[in-house]
Design an enzyme around this catalytic site. Structure first.
Site, short mmCIF file in Angstrom:
data_model
loop_
_atom_site.label_atom_id
_atom_site.label_comp_id
_atom_site.label_asym_id
_atom_site.label_seq_id
_atom_site.Cartn_x
_atom_site.Cartn_y
_atom_site.Cartn_z
N LEU A 62 0.87 -1.17 0.00
CA LEU A 62 0.00 0.00 0.00
C LEU A 62 0.91 1.22 0.00
CD1 LEU A 62 -2.78 -0.76 2.67
CD2 LEU A 62 -2.98 -0.89 0.19
N ASP A 63 0.57 2.21 -0.81
CA ASP A 63 1.34 3.45 -0.78
C ASP A 63 1.34 4.01 0.63
OD1 ASP A 63 1.63 3.25 -3.51
OD2 ASP A 63 -0.02 4.62 -3.97
N ARG A 64 2.39 4.73 0.94
CA ARG A 64 2.48 5.32 2.28
C ARG A 64 1.23 6.12 2.68
NH1 ARG A 64 6.53 10.14 4.33
NH2 ARG A 64 6.24 9.80 6.57
N THR A 95 -1.84 5.81 1.69
CA THR A 95 -3.07 5.03 1.64
C THR A 95 -3.26 4.25 2.94
OG1 THR A 95 -2.82 4.77 -0.75
CG2 THR A 95 -4.35 3.29 0.35
#
Length: 241
Positions: free
Chosen positions: A53-55, A57
């Site tokens: 997961l992107d930071r 998100t």
């Protein structure tokens, strides 16, 4: 302490807050906490990431508890047998439902991917979306007389970097709080009006077949207090699933 959403002898899933890195990277020199280390210390055993997961998100983040299970789950992600459901708050009124079929050029880091070829063709990328709610505020921002928002349910069938964020920006409905692809007038307004700053994207539900038991597993995270405060201010009374 992270909220544990699911835990058996093979897998553990947690609720990752926005702004928390999954694991160490070259971008994290000033960071002290990472999801991988926090989960490892919390349950007292090594964990192995199977997706990312992107930071910025938030939402469901799954780890395996052995290299073999990690391999099986990574294979399931690659073979698209895992369903991921996200929700995003976007600028403007995005109505109806459709599939965004828009190839994406691979997103490379200047340092982390410095040896990777930058001449690759755009990669196939599809994201299904469905409009859930829309709302308007009678406030002028920039050239618009009202501020418009949509709550969008999304199910990506591919996993390109920043795929959902880039696909919604491609439709000219960027996610609120997105500093890379978002609206530089709407983002400051949102922060001032709602009282917080973050990417309004949540990985809400993860569905898959358990790699060992063959059970159908569904892991869901609740909308947090910041999300619920937005729903309240926009008069969205029914919390979507």
């Amino acid at each position: 302490m992270l909220e544990i959403l699911y835990h058996d002898e093979y897998l553990v899933a947690v609720n990752k807050p926005s702004r928390l890195f999954v694991h160490r990277s070259y971008m994290d020199k000033d960071e002290k906490f990472f999801a991988l280390q926090l989960v490892r210390d919390q349950i007292g055993q090594h964990v192995y990431p199977v997706h990312r997961l992107d930071r910025p998100t938030s939402g469901v983040l799954l780890f395996a508890l052995s290299p073999e299970v990690a391999r099986l789950m990574s294979k399931a992600f690659a073979e698209k047998t895992i369903t991921k459901t996200y929700y995003a708050l976007t600028r403007g009124h995005l109505l109806g439902s459709d599939i965004i079929d828009y190839p994406l050029k691979e997103k490379l880091d200047k340092l982390g991917d410095k040896h990777v070829s930058r001449d690759k063709e755009p990669q196939q990328a599809q994201t299904g979306y469905q409009s859930v709610f829309t709302a308007s505020l009678p406030i002028r921002v920039g050239k618009f007389d009202t501020v418009r928002y949509s709550l969008i349910k999304l199910e990506p069938s591919t996993g390109r970097r920043h795929q959902i964020r880039r696909h919604l920006a491609h439709l000219r409905h960027p996610i609120i709080g997105d500093v890379n692809y978002g609206d530089n007038k709407q983002n400051p307004f949102f922060q001032e009006y709602f009282g917080f700053k973050r990417l309004m994207l949540i990985a809400k539900i993860l569905r898959f077949i358990h790699p060992i038991t063959n059970e159908n597993i569904e892991i869901e995270v609740k909308f947090d207090e910041q999300w619920l405060s937005v729903f309240k201010k926009l008069d969205w009374e029914c919390v979507p699933r």
